[in-house]
Design a protein around this motif. Structure first.
Motif, PDB file in Angstrom:
ATOM      1  N   GLN A 113      20.493  28.449 -32.479  1.00 54.67           N
ATOM      2  CA  GLN A 113      19.849  28.916 -31.252  1.00 54.67           C
ATOM      3  C   GLN A 113      18.825  30.001 -31.549  1.00 54.67           C
ATOM      4  O   GLN A 113      17.711  29.994 -31.003  1.00 54.67           O
ATOM      5  N   SER A 114      19.190  30.947 -32.418  1.00 51.29           N
ATOM      6  CA  SER A 114      18.267  32.028 -32.767  1.00 51.29           C
ATOM      7  C   SER A 114      17.042  31.497 -33.506  1.00 51.29           C
ATOM      8  O   SER A 114      15.920  31.970 -33.281  1.00 51.29           O
ATOM      9  N   THR A 115      17.253  30.508 -34.361  1.00 50.53           N
ATOM     10  CA  THR A 115      16.122  29.923 -35.093  1.00 50.53           C
ATOM     11  C   THR A 115      15.155  29.235 -34.145  1.00 50.53           C
ATOM     12  O   THR A 115      13.931  29.381 -34.281  1.00 50.53           O
ATOM     13  N   ASP A 370      11.887  41.304 -21.850  1.00 46.16           N
ATOM     14  CA  ASP A 370      12.567  41.052 -20.593  1.00 46.16           C
ATOM     15  C   ASP A 370      12.221  42.169 -19.615  1.00 46.16           C
ATOM     16  O   ASP A 370      11.657  43.195 -19.995  1.00 46.16           O
ATOM     17  N   THR A 371      12.583  41.971 -18.361  1.00 48.36           N
ATOM     18  CA  THR A 371      12.523  43.048 -17.383  1.00 48.36           C
ATOM     19  C   THR A 371      13.890  43.715 -17.287  1.00 48.36           C
ATOM     20  O   THR A 371      14.913  43.111 -17.604  1.00 48.36           O
ATOM     21  N   ILE A 410       6.836  30.734 -23.066  1.00 46.50           N
ATOM     22  CA  ILE A 410       8.071  30.260 -23.694  1.00 46.50           C
ATOM     23  C   ILE A 410       9.261  30.716 -22.852  1.00 46.50           C
ATOM     24  O   ILE A 410       9.138  31.601 -22.006  1.00 46.50           O
ATOM     25  N   ASP A 411      10.394  30.116 -23.116  1.00 49.01           N
ATOM     26  CA  ASP A 411      11.635  30.494 -22.441  1.00 49.01           C
ATOM     27  C   ASP A 411      12.100  31.847 -22.983  1.00 49.01           C
ATOM     28  O   ASP A 411      12.334  32.000 -24.186  1.00 49.01           O
ATOM     29  N   LEU A 412      12.238  32.835 -22.099  1.00 50.58           N
ATOM     30  CA  LEU A 412      12.629  34.171 -22.540  1.00 50.58           C
ATOM     31  C   LEU A 412      14.129  34.421 -22.440  1.00 50.58           C
ATOM     32  O   LEU A 412      14.582  35.529 -22.760  1.00 50.58           O
ATOM     33  N   SER A 413      14.918  33.440 -22.038  1.00 46.99           N
ATOM     34  CA  SER A 413      16.355  33.700 -21.920  1.00 46.99           C
ATOM     35  C   SER A 413      17.001  34.120 -23.249  1.00 46.99           C
ATOM     36  O   SER A 413      17.909  34.968 -23.243  1.00 46.99           O
ATOM     37  N   GLN A 418      20.170  41.383 -21.285  1.00 48.83           N
ATOM     38  CA  GLN A 418      21.581  41.286 -20.886  1.00 48.83           C
ATOM     39  C   GLN A 418      22.395  40.328 -21.756  1.00 48.83           C
ATOM     40  O   GLN A 418      23.563  40.089 -21.491  1.00 48.83           O
ATOM     41  N   ARG A 419      21.819  39.773 -22.817  1.00 48.49           N
ATOM     42  CA  ARG A 419      22.503  38.732 -23.582  1.00 48.49           C
ATOM     43  C   ARG A 419      23.714  39.264 -24.352  1.00 48.49           C
ATOM     44  O   ARG A 419      24.536  38.487 -24.822  1.00 48.49           O
TER      45      ARG A 419
END
Length: 420
Positions: A113-115, A370-371, A410-413, A418-419
């Motif tokens: 996922q990180s890659t 992120d915000t 890009i997807d910032l999730s 908060q991750r």
């Protein structure tokens, strides 16, 4: 003293906290989009890690530091207090929670996922870089000399192949070499290095400090304001955010936190607890004639690189997880220089200057972009570890889009505050 007591001060649209390469890049992009921007930094431009890094735009470094490979190497490295990875005994207890999160991030599923997230940010950053350099008037500082990673023997080379396969799967070009082929690209390597991999698409900058100072000069020349002040807190307000400093308070509609290794302390004042740690990096910069260096060389088994800058030859790297408050241990930079002399027998080690700087790092090797949970008027852009320069243009684009509420590239999730 608050900004309301300073009638001469124009209230900006955005305050960027941090005058390193990430903060100044974001400030420039926001300025180019028509925003009035003020940059606030406790020491001024290029005073931190942006001054002393290796100068690389390492777009091929898509593999996170948190990985099974690091776990295999870590026990051996940690036994050497001057090796590629160390934790001062006095800091070991304090960093234990971060190390536990790092260990969890090394699970294969999380590495994948990180890659993927790192790759998306790298692709965006590479696409944004040259247009950004052109707009900032610094395109002449970009170099495309490649990078040579070298290995001591067949076993070390074979151990690197899964990582190269991951890069190949992403379309990154490289070429494996034997000693004779390496000598054609970079003469003067010690015979102990029998294998290597050359990455021709590796970019670098003439000198990271000069580059960052030039971004600051361009920002100021175009009407930007740079204030020297230490930020102690953020206070969300109905129509903006107050930035509280020791002697004054600034106010803006939006605030960007890009203060590197100090960012988590600022984020904490708006209720955010982000497990940011400090990789203390060391280097020695030698005079320009110290060695005939033709490409950046990575000695991966020893955790450091040798880089040709316009201002000299820089020998640096390694990771010391030692926080913000312990004094520098320059025995680490001297140990790397001693190794570099044995690896490059023609290297002249005389006349160098030593440096230590703080790399802001999160356990999963991804930054926070992120915000804030408390208010979307506060945007985070920190925790890039070794990749602040590399990801600066892409991060700047994302920060500006977050401030303006535009669709994101890009997807910032994966980069959420908060991750954790």
């Amino acid at each position: 003293m608050s900004d309301t007591a300073r009638p001469d001060l124009i209230v900006p649209d955005v305050i960027v906290i941090g005058a390193g390469v990430v903060g100044l890049s974001a400030a420039l992009v926001l300025q180019q989009r028509g925003k009035r921007v003020t940059v606030v930094d406790r020491e001024g431009p290029a005073a931190g890690a942006s001054a002393g890094n290796a100068g690389a735009f390492a777009f091929t470094d898509i593999l996170p530091l948190a990985s099974p490979g690091i776990l295999r190497k870590a026990p051996k490295w940690l036994l050497d207090p001057l090796g590629p990875l160390s934790v001062p005994p006095s800091y070991a207890l304090g960093i234990a929670p971060w190390m536990f999160r790092f260990w969890r991030a090394c699970a294969p599923r999380r590495v994948a996922q990180s890659t993927a997230a790192q790759t998306a940010l790298m692709d965006l950053s590479k696409a944004e870089l040259e247009p950004f350099l052109h707009r900032a008037g610094v395109s002449s500082m970009l170099r495309k000399d490649g990078n040579l990673q070298v290995y001591e023997g067949e076993a070390e080379f074979r151990a690197s192949l899964p990582g190269w396969q991951a890069r190949a799967d992403h379309g990154i070009a490289f070429r494996h070499m034997d000693a004779e082929e390496m000598a054609q690209i970079q003469p003067g390597l010690a015979p102990r290095f029998t294998h290597g991999t050359f990455t021709p698409g590796w970019y670098s900058v003439a000198d990271p400090k000069v580059y960052t100072l030039e971004l600051a000069r361009r920002f100021a020349a175009d009407g930007g304001v740079i204030e020297r002040a230490g930020v102690t807190a953020l206070r969300p307000a109905e129509t903006g955010v107050e930035v509280v400093c020791a002697d004054t308070t600034f106010r803006a509609a939006h605030v960007v936190v890009a203060a590197g290794a100090f960012s988590h302390r600022i984020a904490r004042t708006v209720g955010e607890r982000i497990p940011l740690e400090t990789e203390r990096g060391y280097n020695t910069t030698l005079p320009a004639g110290a060695f005939d260096l033709r490409t950046q060389i990575t000695f991966g088994g020893h955790g450091f690189v040798v880089t040709r800058l316009s201002t000299g030859i820089r020998v640096g790297g390694a990771v010391e997880l030692g926080g913000l408050d312990l004094p520098p241990n320059f025995a680490r930079s001297r140990a790397m220089l001693k190794k570099a002399v044995s690896f490059l027998p023609g290297l002249d080690p005389q006349g160098g200057s030593e440096w230590m700087g703080f790399r802001p790092s999160l356990p999963d090797s991804l930054p926070v972009i992120d915000t804030a949970r408390a208010t979307q008027r506060v945007v985070y852009a920190f925790g890039h570890g070794h990749l602040g320069l590399t990801q600066s243009a892409g991060t700047a684009r994302l920060v500006a889009d977050l401030v303006e509420g535009r669709p994101l590239a890009i997807d910032l999730s994966p980069f959420s505050a908060q991750r954790f």
